[in-house]
Design a protein around this motif. Structure first.
Motif, PDB file in Angstrom:
ATOM      1  N   LEU A 103       0.843  -1.208   0.000  1.00 27.44           N
ATOM      2  CA  LEU A 103       0.000   0.000   0.000  1.00 27.44           C
ATOM      3  C   LEU A 103       0.876   1.255   0.000  1.00 27.44           C
ATOM      4  CD1 LEU A 103      -2.926  -0.978   2.431  1.00 27.44           C
ATOM      5  CD2 LEU A 103      -2.844  -1.122  -0.066  1.00 27.44           C
ATOM      6  N   ALA A 104       2.010   1.197   0.684  1.00 30.67           N
ATOM      7  CA  ALA A 104       2.919   2.352   0.697  1.00 30.67           C
ATOM      8  C   ALA A 104       3.491   2.594  -0.699  1.00 30.67           C
ATOM      9  CB  ALA A 104       4.043   2.130   1.712  1.00 30.67           C
ATOM     10  N   THR A 105       3.827   1.501  -1.394  1.00 37.12           N
ATOM     11  CA  THR A 105       4.327   1.622  -2.766  1.00 37.12           C
ATOM     12  C   THR A 105       3.250   2.206  -3.682  1.00 37.12           C
ATOM     13  OG1 THR A 105       5.748  -0.285  -2.409  1.00 37.12           O
ATOM     14  CG2 THR A 105       5.320   0.318  -4.701  1.00 37.12           C
ATOM     15  N   LEU A 106       2.025   1.724  -3.513  1.00 39.31           N
ATOM     16  CA  LEU A 106       0.900   2.206  -4.311  1.00 39.31           C
ATOM     17  C   LEU A 106       0.656   3.697  -4.043  1.00 39.31           C
ATOM     18  CD1 LEU A 106      -1.209   1.132  -6.314  1.00 39.31           C
ATOM     19  CD2 LEU A 106      -2.611   0.398  -4.358  1.00 39.31           C
ATOM     20  N   ASP A 107       0.811   4.093  -2.791  1.00 40.78           N
ATOM     21  CA  ASP A 107       0.669   5.498  -2.405  1.00 40.78           C
ATOM     22  C   ASP A 107       1.660   6.365  -3.188  1.00 40.78           C
ATOM     23  OD1 ASP A 107      -0.403   7.491  -0.247  1.00 40.78           O
ATOM     24  OD2 ASP A 107       1.772   7.684  -0.100  1.00 40.78           O
ATOM     25  N   GLY A 108       2.899   5.895  -3.261  1.00 42.37           N
ATOM     26  CA  GLY A 108       3.920   6.628  -4.014  1.00 42.37           C
ATOM     27  C   GLY A 108       3.590   6.690  -5.503  1.00 42.37           C
ATOM     28  N   TRP A 109       3.081   5.585  -6.034  1.00 41.84           N
ATOM     29  CA  TRP A 109       2.706   5.535  -7.450  1.00 41.84           C
ATOM     30  C   TRP A 109       1.600   6.549  -7.743  1.00 41.84           C
ATOM     31  CZ3 TRP A 109      -2.009   3.965  -9.708  1.00 41.84           C
ATOM     32  CH2 TRP A 109      -1.981   3.855 -11.120  1.00 41.84           C
ATOM     33  N   ILE A 110       0.611   6.616  -6.848  1.00 42.18           N
ATOM     34  CA  ILE A 110      -0.491   7.564  -7.048  1.00 42.18           C
ATOM     35  C   ILE A 110       0.046   8.996  -7.058  1.00 42.18           C
ATOM     36  CG2 ILE A 110      -2.605   8.531  -6.033  1.00 42.18           C
ATOM     37  CD1 ILE A 110      -3.275   5.718  -5.017  1.00 42.18           C
ATOM     38  N   ARG A 111       0.933   9.318  -6.111  1.00 41.08           N
ATOM     39  CA  ARG A 111       1.509  10.671  -6.080  1.00 41.08           C
ATOM     40  C   ARG A 111       2.212  10.996  -7.397  1.00 41.08           C
ATOM     41  NH1 ARG A 111       1.065  12.422  -0.906  1.00 41.08           N
ATOM     42  NH2 ARG A 111       0.351  10.665   0.349  1.00 41.08           N
ATOM     43  N   GLY A 112       2.946  10.013  -7.915  1.00 49.16           N
ATOM     44  CA  GLY A 112       3.649  10.212  -9.186  1.00 49.16           C
ATOM     45  C   GLY A 112       2.669  10.449 -10.332  1.00 49.16           C
ATOM     46  N   GLN A 113       1.600   9.666 -10.364  1.00 50.25           N
ATOM     47  CA  GLN A 113       0.594   9.794 -11.430  1.00 50.25           C
ATOM     48  C   GLN A 113      -0.097  11.150 -11.385  1.00 50.25           C
ATOM     49  OE1 GLN A 113      -0.467   7.492 -13.984  1.00 50.25           O
ATOM     50  NE2 GLN A 113       1.604   6.888 -13.444  1.00 50.25           N
ATOM     51  N   ILE A 114      -0.531  11.545 -10.189  1.00 47.41           N
ATOM     52  CA  ILE A 114      -1.226  12.834 -10.059  1.00 47.41           C
ATOM     53  C   ILE A 114      -0.267  13.964 -10.411  1.00 47.41           C
ATOM     54  CG2 ILE A 114      -2.467  14.400  -8.482  1.00 47.41           C
ATOM     55  CD1 ILE A 114      -3.998  11.782  -9.002  1.00 47.41           C
ATOM     56  N   GLY A 115       1.005  13.763 -10.086  1.00 48.04           N
ATOM     57  CA  GLY A 115       2.033  14.773 -10.360  1.00 48.04           C
ATOM     58  C   GLY A 115       2.203  15.080 -11.848  1.00 48.04           C
ATOM     59  N   THR A 116       1.728  14.191 -12.706  1.00 46.21           N
ATOM     60  CA  THR A 116       1.862  14.430 -14.153  1.00 46.21           C
ATOM     61  C   THR A 116       0.759  15.365 -14.676  1.00 46.21           C
ATOM     62  OG1 THR A 116       0.445  12.566 -14.823  1.00 46.21           O
ATOM     63  CG2 THR A 116       2.785  12.075 -14.477  1.00 46.21           C
ATOM     64  N   VAL A 117      -0.200  15.703 -13.815  1.00 48.72           N
ATOM     65  CA  VAL A 117      -1.318  16.562 -14.238  1.00 48.72           C
ATOM     66  C   VAL A 117      -1.062  17.992 -13.750  1.00 48.72           C
ATOM     67  CG1 VAL A 117      -3.816  16.944 -14.073  1.00 48.72           C
ATOM     68  CG2 VAL A 117      -2.899  14.601 -14.018  1.00 48.72           C
ATOM     69  N   PRO A 118      -1.176  18.996 -14.644  1.00 47.22           N
ATOM     70  CA  PRO A 118      -1.009  20.387 -14.193  1.00 47.22           C
ATOM     71  C   PRO A 118      -1.945  20.681 -13.012  1.00 47.22           C
ATOM     72  CG  PRO A 118      -1.280  20.289 -16.579  1.00 47.22           C
ATOM     73  CD  PRO A 118      -1.502  18.893 -16.061  1.00 47.22           C
ATOM     74  N   GLU A 119      -1.435  21.383 -12.011  1.00 54.23           N
ATOM     75  CA  GLU A 119      -2.194  21.590 -10.776  1.00 54.23           C
ATOM     76  C   GLU A 119      -3.595  22.149 -11.010  1.00 54.23           C
ATOM     77  OE1 GLU A 119      -0.623  23.546  -6.935  1.00 54.23           O
ATOM     78  OE2 GLU A 119       1.103  22.541  -7.864  1.00 54.23           O
ATOM     79  N   ALA A 120      -3.707  23.109 -11.912  1.00 55.70           N
ATOM     80  CA  ALA A 120      -5.000  23.766 -12.146  1.00 55.70           C
ATOM     81  C   ALA A 120      -6.040  22.799 -12.722  1.00 55.70           C
ATOM     82  CB  ALA A 120      -4.818  24.950 -13.087  1.00 55.70           C
ATOM     83  N   ARG A 121      -5.582  21.664 -13.249  1.00 47.03           N
ATOM     84  CA  ARG A 121      -6.519  20.725 -13.865  1.00 47.03           C
ATOM     85  C   ARG A 121      -6.883  19.554 -12.948  1.00 47.03           C
ATOM     86  NH1 ARG A 121      -8.554  21.971 -18.023  1.00 47.03           N
ATOM     87  NH2 ARG A 121      -9.540  19.934 -18.117  1.00 47.03           N
TER      88      ARG A 121
END
Ligand code: ZN
Length: 316
Positions: free
Chosen positions: A185-203
């Motif tokens: 779950l900790a690894t998945l948490d990091g993966w999610i952060r990375g994925q969301i990080g690819t989206v411009p903040e305003a979107r």
């Protein structure tokens, strides 16, 4: 499963090795909803005989148990619930069954977010009838903590402790499995952060049926908007829907989703009026059936993120 195994016992006892009866010694456990049921299975594996009351695609808010669900609790050695008012019907069921054993609360030790509770007729905790108007909206604890994978790791710890208490002989197994599961779950948490990080903040904005993603939003930096409040039992008002349509247009929001366990009619109407398309189905409060895209909690989180990320970007 358990009943069949017990019937087989006299035959086994007649001469087969003791381990042949292992089936019959599985710990009978009842979980209130499918996400907890899967977490217990990850921790306990085949030591457990898990009965889930609000199953795949069921809506655990204000769930209506059947009489046979009481029967399942009668022989249980441990009950597991989410808590924070999410599954209070489960407590009533336990009382009806005369259950006197341990009840594990997965959210123990979590300081909950609070959220506005602005809908009439909603019954997270039976207190709903008191708030029937926006002006009287109360703040209530948000029970959907599993949507933040750091908090989900607290669920795992709580459930493993409860299992160890109910079945000390399995302590080593529960500890090993829980620790491996929490690491995933900790690894998945990091993966999610990375994925969301690819989206411009305003979107980073998503529209979905009900307010199930407050913890996800806070943990991963996404704003979730929903026409429906914390529960799913009442229709949002025309005013609320109209306000959300204006916001979708003004902010050019492209990530609009329905949920697996909620009525999609309002969302479909809203999307049509806002001129956006529904980008798929998120799994909020319950898993899919086995073979579906969210058969486990980990698969559910991956599925949601995989849908939400390109939709937020506005990619076709
Ligand atoms: Zn919910």
């Amino acid at each position: 499963m358990l009943r069949r195994s017990l019937l087989a016992l006299p035959v086994l006892a007649a001469g087969l090795p003791v381990r042949a009866t292992a089936q019959a010694t599985r710990l009978p456990i009842v979980a209130s909803f499918s996400i907890l049921g899967d977490m217990l299975a990850q921790i306990g594996g085949n030591r457990l005989d898990i009965r889930i009351i609000a199953g795949p695609d069921a809506n655990p808010h204000g769930f209506q148990p059947r009489p046979s669900d009481i029967q399942a609790m009668v022989g249980a050695r441990l009950l597991a619930r989410n808590g924070l008012g999410f599954d209070s019907w489960f407590d009533r069921l336990a009382r009806a069954a005369g259950f006197a054993g341990p009840i594990a609360t997965a959210t123990d030790g979590i300081t909950p977010r609070s959220m506005v509770h602005s809908h009439a007729g909603h019954s997270h905790d039976g207190a709903s009838r008191r708030t029937s108007h926006r002006a009287e909206a109360a703040r209530v604890p948000d029970p959907h903590c599993w949507q933040d994978l750091r908090l989900a790791q607290i669920y795992v710890r709580n459930l493993a402790e409860a299992l160890t208490g109910a079945d000390p002989a399995g302590a080593d197994i529960y500890r090993r499995n829980a620790s491996a599961y929490a690491a995933r779950l900790a690894t998945l948490d990091g993966w999610i952060r990375g994925q969301i990080g690819t989206v411009p903040e305003a979107r980073r904005k998503v529209v979905t049926s009900h307010d199930a993603f407050g913890y996800f939003g806070a943990a991963y930096g996404v704003t979730f908007l929903a026409p429906q409040g914390i529960s799913t039992e009442t229709e949002p008002s025309a005013l609320q829907v109209a306000a959300l349509i204006r916001q979708i247009r003004a902010e050019a929001i492209t990530a609009v989703f329905v949920e697996n366990m909620a009525n999609a009619a309002t969302l479909r109407r809203l999307a049509e009026e806002a001129g956006v398309s529904i980008r798929g189905r998120l799994y909020a409060d319950s898993l899919s059936a086995p073979g579906g895209p969210a058969a486990t909690f980990e698969a559910m989180m991956r599925h949601n993120v995989t849908l939400v990320v390109p939709a937020m970007r506005g990619a076709a």
